[in-house]
Motif scaffolding. Sequence first.
Motif, PDB file in Angstrom:
ATOM      1  N   ALA A 152      49.412 -35.980 -31.841  1.00 13.07           N
ATOM      2  CA  ALA A 152      50.771 -36.462 -32.030  1.00 13.07           C
ATOM      3  C   ALA A 152      50.871 -37.883 -31.488  1.00 13.07           C
ATOM      4  CB  ALA A 152      51.762 -35.551 -31.303  1.00 13.07           C
ATOM      5  N   VAL A 153      51.929 -38.573 -31.849  1.00 18.40           N
ATOM      6  CA  VAL A 153      52.086 -39.945 -31.353  1.00 18.40           C
ATOM      7  C   VAL A 153      52.231 -39.950 -29.841  1.00 18.40           C
ATOM      8  CG1 VAL A 153      53.029 -40.828 -33.499  1.00 18.40           C
ATOM      9  CG2 VAL A 153      54.579 -39.836 -31.817  1.00 18.40           C
ATOM     10  N   GLU A 154      52.764 -38.850 -29.291  1.00 15.78           N
ATOM     11  CA  GLU A 154      52.825 -38.648 -27.856  1.00 15.78           C
ATOM     12  C   GLU A 154      52.441 -37.204 -27.560  1.00 15.78           C
ATOM     13  OE1 GLU A 154      56.587 -39.632 -26.226  1.00 15.78           O
ATOM     14  OE2 GLU A 154      56.571 -41.714 -26.936  1.00 15.78           O
ATOM     15  N   PRO A 155      51.433 -36.970 -26.699  1.00 21.30           N
ATOM     16  CA  PRO A 155      51.021 -35.594 -26.387  1.00 21.30           C
ATOM     17  C   PRO A 155      52.176 -34.788 -25.795  1.00 21.30           C
ATOM     18  CG  PRO A 155      49.448 -37.192 -25.536  1.00 21.30           C
ATOM     19  CD  PRO A 155      50.650 -37.972 -25.978  1.00 21.30           C
ATOM     20  N   GLY A 156      52.148 -33.483 -26.054  1.00 22.03           N
ATOM     21  CA  GLY A 156      53.174 -32.606 -25.503  1.00 22.03           C
ATOM     22  C   GLY A 156      53.810 -31.743 -26.573  1.00 22.03           C
ATOM     23  N   GLU A 157      55.000 -31.271 -26.294  1.00 19.84           N
ATOM     24  CA  GLU A 157      55.691 -30.408 -27.236  1.00 19.84           C
ATOM     25  C   GLU A 157      56.229 -31.224 -28.410  1.00 19.84           C
ATOM     26  OE1 GLU A 157      58.664 -27.809 -25.810  1.00 19.84           O
ATOM     27  OE2 GLU A 157      57.331 -26.750 -24.427  1.00 19.84           O
ATOM     28  N   VAL A 158      55.958 -30.736 -29.619  1.00 13.42           N
ATOM     29  CA  VAL A 158      56.440 -31.388 -30.834  1.00 13.42           C
ATOM     30  C   VAL A 158      57.422 -30.443 -31.508  1.00 13.42           C
ATOM     31  CG1 VAL A 158      55.819 -32.293 -33.108  1.00 13.42           C
ATOM     32  CG2 VAL A 158      54.326 -32.716 -31.135  1.00 13.42           C
ATOM     33  N   ARG A 159      58.601 -30.930 -31.787  1.00 11.70           N
ATOM     34  CA  ARG A 159      59.623 -30.128 -32.452  1.00 11.70           C
ATOM     35  C   ARG A 159      59.208 -29.847 -33.891  1.00 11.70           C
ATOM     36  NH1 ARG A 159      64.105 -31.583 -35.453  1.00 11.70           N
ATOM     37  NH2 ARG A 159      63.572 -33.776 -35.104  1.00 11.70           N
ATOM     38  N   THR A 160      59.523 -28.664 -34.388  1.00 19.03           N
ATOM     39  CA  THR A 160      59.265 -28.311 -35.782  1.00 19.03           C
ATOM     40  C   THR A 160      60.606 -28.131 -36.489  1.00 19.03           C
ATOM     41  OG1 THR A 160      59.284 -25.900 -35.519  1.00 19.03           O
ATOM     42  CG2 THR A 160      57.220 -27.057 -34.992  1.00 19.03           C
ATOM     43  N   ASP A 161      60.551 -27.782 -37.766  1.00 19.60           N
ATOM     44  CA  ASP A 161      61.805 -27.527 -38.484  1.00 19.60           C
ATOM     45  C   ASP A 161      62.227 -26.074 -38.329  1.00 19.60           C
ATOM     46  OD1 ASP A 161      59.931 -26.256 -40.118  1.00 19.60           O
ATOM     47  OD2 ASP A 161      60.996 -26.772 -41.963  1.00 19.60           O
ATOM     48  N   ALA A 162      61.502 -25.326 -37.483  1.00 21.10           N
ATOM     49  CA  ALA A 162      61.832 -23.925 -37.212  1.00 21.10           C
ATOM     50  C   ALA A 162      62.374 -23.811 -35.782  1.00 21.10           C
ATOM     51  CB  ALA A 162      60.596 -23.055 -37.410  1.00 21.10           C
ATOM     52  N   ASP A 163      62.470 -22.580 -35.278  1.00 21.65           N
ATOM     53  CA  ASP A 163      63.046 -22.374 -33.949  1.00 21.65           C
ATOM     54  C   ASP A 163      61.977 -22.320 -32.866  1.00 21.65           C
ATOM     55  OD1 ASP A 163      61.920 -19.993 -34.692  1.00 21.65           O
ATOM     56  OD2 ASP A 163      63.576 -18.747 -33.935  1.00 21.65           O
ATOM     57  N   PHE A 164      60.893 -23.043 -33.057  1.00 26.71           N
ATOM     58  CA  PHE A 164      59.846 -23.110 -32.040  1.00 26.71           C
ATOM     59  C   PHE A 164      59.215 -24.497 -32.051  1.00 26.71           C
ATOM     60  CE2 PHE A 164      57.929 -21.414 -35.919  1.00 26.71           C
ATOM     61  CZ  PHE A 164      56.816 -22.233 -36.093  1.00 26.71           C
ATOM     62  N   THR A 165      58.521 -24.800 -30.995  1.00 20.88           N
ATOM     63  CA  THR A 165      57.817 -26.083 -30.889  1.00 20.88           C
ATOM     64  C   THR A 165      56.314 -25.831 -30.938  1.00 20.88           C
ATOM     65  OG1 THR A 165      57.793 -25.965 -28.474  1.00 20.88           O
ATOM     66  CG2 THR A 165      59.659 -27.119 -29.516  1.00 20.88           C
ATOM     67  N   VAL A 166      55.556 -26.895 -31.108  1.00 20.46           N
ATOM     68  CA  VAL A 166      54.096 -26.830 -31.100  1.00 20.46           C
ATOM     69  C   VAL A 166      53.595 -27.701 -29.962  1.00 20.46           C
ATOM     70  CG1 VAL A 166      51.991 -27.334 -32.381  1.00 20.46           C
ATOM     71  CG2 VAL A 166      53.983 -26.429 -33.586  1.00 20.46           C
ATOM     72  N   ASN A 167      52.749 -27.133 -29.116  1.00 23.63           N
ATOM     73  CA  ASN A 167      52.189 -27.902 -28.007  1.00 23.63           C
ATOM     74  C   ASN A 167      50.952 -28.650 -28.483  1.00 23.63           C
ATOM     75  OD1 ASN A 167      51.799 -28.876 -25.380  1.00 23.63           O
ATOM     76  ND2 ASN A 167      50.390 -27.195 -24.902  1.00 23.63           N
ATOM     77  N   VAL A 168      51.012 -29.962 -28.463  1.00 20.68           N
ATOM     78  CA  VAL A 168      49.906 -30.796 -28.949  1.00 20.68           C
ATOM     79  C   VAL A 168      49.381 -31.628 -27.781  1.00 20.68           C
ATOM     80  CG1 VAL A 168      49.198 -32.545 -30.613  1.00 20.68           C
ATOM     81  CG2 VAL A 168      51.008 -30.904 -31.205  1.00 20.68           C
ATOM     82  N   PRO A 169      48.240 -31.250 -27.211  1.00 23.34           N
ATOM     83  CA  PRO A 169      47.746 -31.960 -26.023  1.00 23.34           C
ATOM     84  C   PRO A 169      47.088 -33.307 -26.316  1.00 23.34           C
ATOM     85  CG  PRO A 169      46.251 -30.187 -26.610  1.00 23.34           C
ATOM     86  CD  PRO A 169      47.427 -30.065 -27.525  1.00 23.34           C
ATOM     87  N   LEU A 170      46.757 -33.580 -27.573  1.00 22.78           N
ATOM     88  CA  LEU A 170      46.042 -34.810 -27.908  1.00 22.78           C
ATOM     89  C   LEU A 170      46.989 -35.875 -28.439  1.00 22.78           C
ATOM     90  CD1 LEU A 170      42.883 -33.333 -29.704  1.00 22.78           C
ATOM     91  CD2 LEU A 170      43.099 -34.055 -27.315  1.00 22.78           C
ATOM     92  N   GLY A 171      46.731 -37.111 -28.040  1.00 23.56           N
ATOM     93  CA  GLY A 171      47.494 -38.252 -28.531  1.00 23.56           C
ATOM     94  C   GLY A 171      46.780 -38.930 -29.678  1.00 23.56           C
ATOM     95  N   PRO A 172      47.273 -40.082 -30.109  1.00 21.97           N
ATOM     96  CA  PRO A 172      46.698 -40.772 -31.273  1.00 21.97           C
ATOM     97  C   PRO A 172      45.258 -41.238 -31.081  1.00 21.97           C
ATOM     98  CG  PRO A 172      48.320 -42.154 -30.162  1.00 21.97           C
ATOM     99  CD  PRO A 172      48.437 -40.792 -29.561  1.00 21.97           C
ATOM    100  N   GLN A 173      44.779 -41.252 -29.842  1.00 19.05           N
ATOM    101  CA  GLN A 173      43.384 -41.645 -29.615  1.00 19.05           C
ATOM    102  C   GLN A 173      42.410 -40.700 -30.321  1.00 19.05           C
ATOM    103  OE1 GLN A 173      45.651 -41.140 -27.198  1.00 19.05           O
ATOM    104  NE2 GLN A 173      46.089 -43.259 -26.563  1.00 19.05           N
ATOM    105  N   ALA A 174      42.865 -39.469 -30.585  1.00 22.07           N
ATOM    106  CA  ALA A 174      42.006 -38.495 -31.282  1.00 22.07           C
ATOM    107  C   ALA A 174      41.690 -38.940 -32.698  1.00 22.07           C
ATOM    108  CB  ALA A 174      42.672 -37.127 -31.291  1.00 22.07           C
ATOM    109  N   LEU A 175      42.485 -39.877 -33.228  1.00 25.77           N
ATOM    110  CA  LEU A 175      42.251 -40.358 -34.588  1.00 25.77           C
ATOM    111  C   LEU A 175      41.030 -41.260 -34.671  1.00 25.77           C
ATOM    112  CD1 LEU A 175      45.944 -41.276 -35.504  1.00 25.77           C
ATOM    113  CD2 LEU A 175      44.664 -39.284 -36.320  1.00 25.77           C
ATOM    114  N   ARG A 176      40.618 -41.824 -33.555  1.00 27.30           N
ATOM    115  CA  ARG A 176      39.560 -42.831 -33.563  1.00 27.30           C
ATOM    116  C   ARG A 176      38.229 -42.293 -34.080  1.00 27.30           C
ATOM    117  NH1 ARG A 176      40.797 -45.197 -27.470  1.00 27.30           N
ATOM    118  NH2 ARG A 176      42.848 -46.152 -27.969  1.00 27.30           N
TER     119      ARG A 176
END
Length: 327
Positions: free
Chosen positions: A49-73
């Motif tokens: 994600a652009v910022e690691p952590g909880e990412v809001r979804t269009d549903a009633d739950f979030t997704v925990n994404v520990p990796l930031g944009p550096q993973a794209l490299r």
Amino acid sequence: MTVGDESLHRVAVLVRSGLLPMELGIVHRLFGTATDAAGRPLYSVVTCAVEPGEVRTDADFTVNVPLGPQALRDADTVIVPAAIEDYRPQRRGRLSPPVRAALTEIPPTARLASICTGSFVLAAAGLLTGRRATTHWKSCPELAALYPEIDVDPDVLYTDDKGVLTSAGVAAGIDLCLHMIRSDHGADVANTVARGTVVPPHREGGQAQYIDRPVPEPGDTSTAATRAWALEHLGDGLTLEDLARRAATSVRTLTRKFRQETGMPPMQWLAQQRLQYARRLLERTDEPVDRIAAEAGFGTGTAMRQHFRETLGVSPRAYRNTFRGEA
């Protein structure tokens, strides 16, 4: 499976706030279950994600994404799913500074893909300029209006233009991922993944068949029976007139119905089926190219070679050398 495992093709999914969870699941499910003949994984899939952590979804739950944009490299393929903001007219055509910065982390050699309205992100970043692209059919007119420099095709399920790919609505993400797996490792691997997910390995036609249309006139019949018959007679050198005769209708009516039901004209659909059949034979048998060409309905090996080069960019022999025995 680790992020740093260099033996695997690395797929990175860049998610944004308002993520559509199904699209993230599609990528992990399909690439994550692709294996070679020995059962070894072929891909490593990570989410960032652009910022690691909880990412809001269009549903009633979030997704925990520990990796930031550096993973794209280190990514070999980067996939951008849709987000709720893509459906807000005031947001389309704009990239937030964090998303724009994240896209700069992608190596120039990486394959890029979007699912559904994720195409607006690639478009806003200038990554679709001069290319053929698609998105959900409801959003195609706006994509074309905002970016006249893009060749927007509203009829197809996905596009693949020189390493930049786009797909139509949510479920077309499945078609897109299977296409990439098929391109990387052949039809047998992609078919195995499709069977495990209980989806068709290759859907006929494009998204034109899903657009709301008037109710058919009384007496209108489907082309399904004609298509089934054609698949059993690929080697017979079928013509448009043959198909119309089988359907007991005129060429004009048959063409209209084919476009409605498959998103393409009859002979284009037939050529697609011949190509898929020939690919399977090249992967699974040792039959000579000329014989496969006859069985698939290309007529001659020369005609099949030309079609392979125009469609896949390789010769039948090169395709067989690449994919024979990998599944």
